[in-house]
Design a protein around this motif. Sequence first.
Motif, short mmCIF file in Angstrom:
data_model
loop_
_atom_site.label_atom_id
_atom_site.label_comp_id
_atom_site.label_asym_id
_atom_site.label_seq_id
_atom_site.Cartn_x
_atom_site.Cartn_y
_atom_site.Cartn_z
N ILE A 156 0.80 -1.37 0.06
CA ILE A 156 0.03 -0.01 0.03
C ILE A 156 0.87 1.11 -0.03
N THR A 157 1.77 1.18 0.85
CA THR A 157 2.79 2.35 1.06
C THR A 157 3.41 2.83 -0.39
N VAL A 158 4.17 1.66 -0.88
CA VAL A 158 4.76 1.76 -2.40
C VAL A 158 3.90 2.19 -3.47
N ALA A 159 2.66 1.68 -3.45
CA ALA A 159 1.75 1.90 -4.42
C ALA A 159 1.41 3.52 -4.24
N ALA A 160 0.92 4.01 -2.85
CA ALA A 160 0.75 5.35 -2.71
C ALA A 160 1.76 6.24 -3.10
N LYS A 161 3.08 6.01 -2.88
CA LYS A 161 4.32 6.75 -3.06
C LYS A 161 4.41 6.70 -4.60
N MET A 162 4.31 5.74 -5.32
CA MET A 162 4.62 5.74 -6.82
C MET A 162 3.43 6.65 -7.63
N GLY A 163 2.31 6.44 -7.15
CA GLY A 163 1.01 7.27 -7.88
C GLY A 163 0.28 8.42 -6.85
N ASP A 164 -1.01 8.53 -6.97
CA ASP A 164 -1.83 9.43 -6.23
C ASP A 164 -2.07 8.62 -5.00
N PRO A 165 -1.97 9.39 -3.93
CA PRO A 165 -2.43 8.71 -2.51
C PRO A 165 -4.03 8.42 -2.61
N ASP A 166 -4.71 8.84 -3.52
CA ASP A 166 -6.21 8.55 -3.26
C ASP A 166 -6.60 7.30 -4.20
#
Length: 245
Positions: free
Chosen positions: A32-42
């Motif tokens: 989740i953290t990696v996905a949010a860092k790579m793109g939009d946190p929404d």
Amino acid sequence: MAGHSKWANIQHRKGRQDAVRSKLFSKLSKEITVAAKMGDPDPDKNPRLRLAVKEAKSNSMPKDNIDRAIKKAVGGEGENYKEIRYEGYGPNGVAIIVEAMTDNLNRTASNVRSTFTKRGGNLGETGSVSFMFDRMGQIVYGADLDADKVMEAAIEAGAEDVESSEDGHVIWCAVGDLNDVSTALEAALGEAESTKLVWRPQTTTELDLEAAQSLMKLIEALEDDDDVQSVTANFEISDEVMAQL
């Protein structure tokens, strides 16, 4: 594929019994953290994050944990993880793909190589076994649903394949279609047990009891590594052998 899905079910039940939930939550939080860092946190604007949150929820991860993992990315906290894939062979030549997220490549490579060696496997070069798998989206529903209803919903959603058995229903789709297909299926069938990208074996190797026991020890040891996110292998186990495990 039957053997592999059975192994996944065994691990799922074993995980509950052994209370390894905290380790699972740690891996889910990392994604989740990696996905949010790579793109939009929404999640609504970030397909990878949306899938990561969906998978976390299907594993009963508390909302607070999910929110905390996203806030870590927004606040620039936590390590900068690098995604890396390892490929190799286990007992009886079973092909294995290990996906990891790490902040220390040397540590992870050393640990994975050591685990393969100690458990009768052999770590190969990147690409040495992945050609034997297809990267696909996988959506899993429980056995309580009617097979015809699942098939109809899957076709309508744009899925590529459906496997129904007494263990449940596994729906397959192209990597780029996973978000849309899973959303359509959720509207038709309700929330899935699991929604994620996986490596689907093109062929499988059937194992006897001794080989199955050796392979499971290797897979368990790899999955126990904090840097390892997932382990996939192209094996099959007969019902007779499964009953003895």
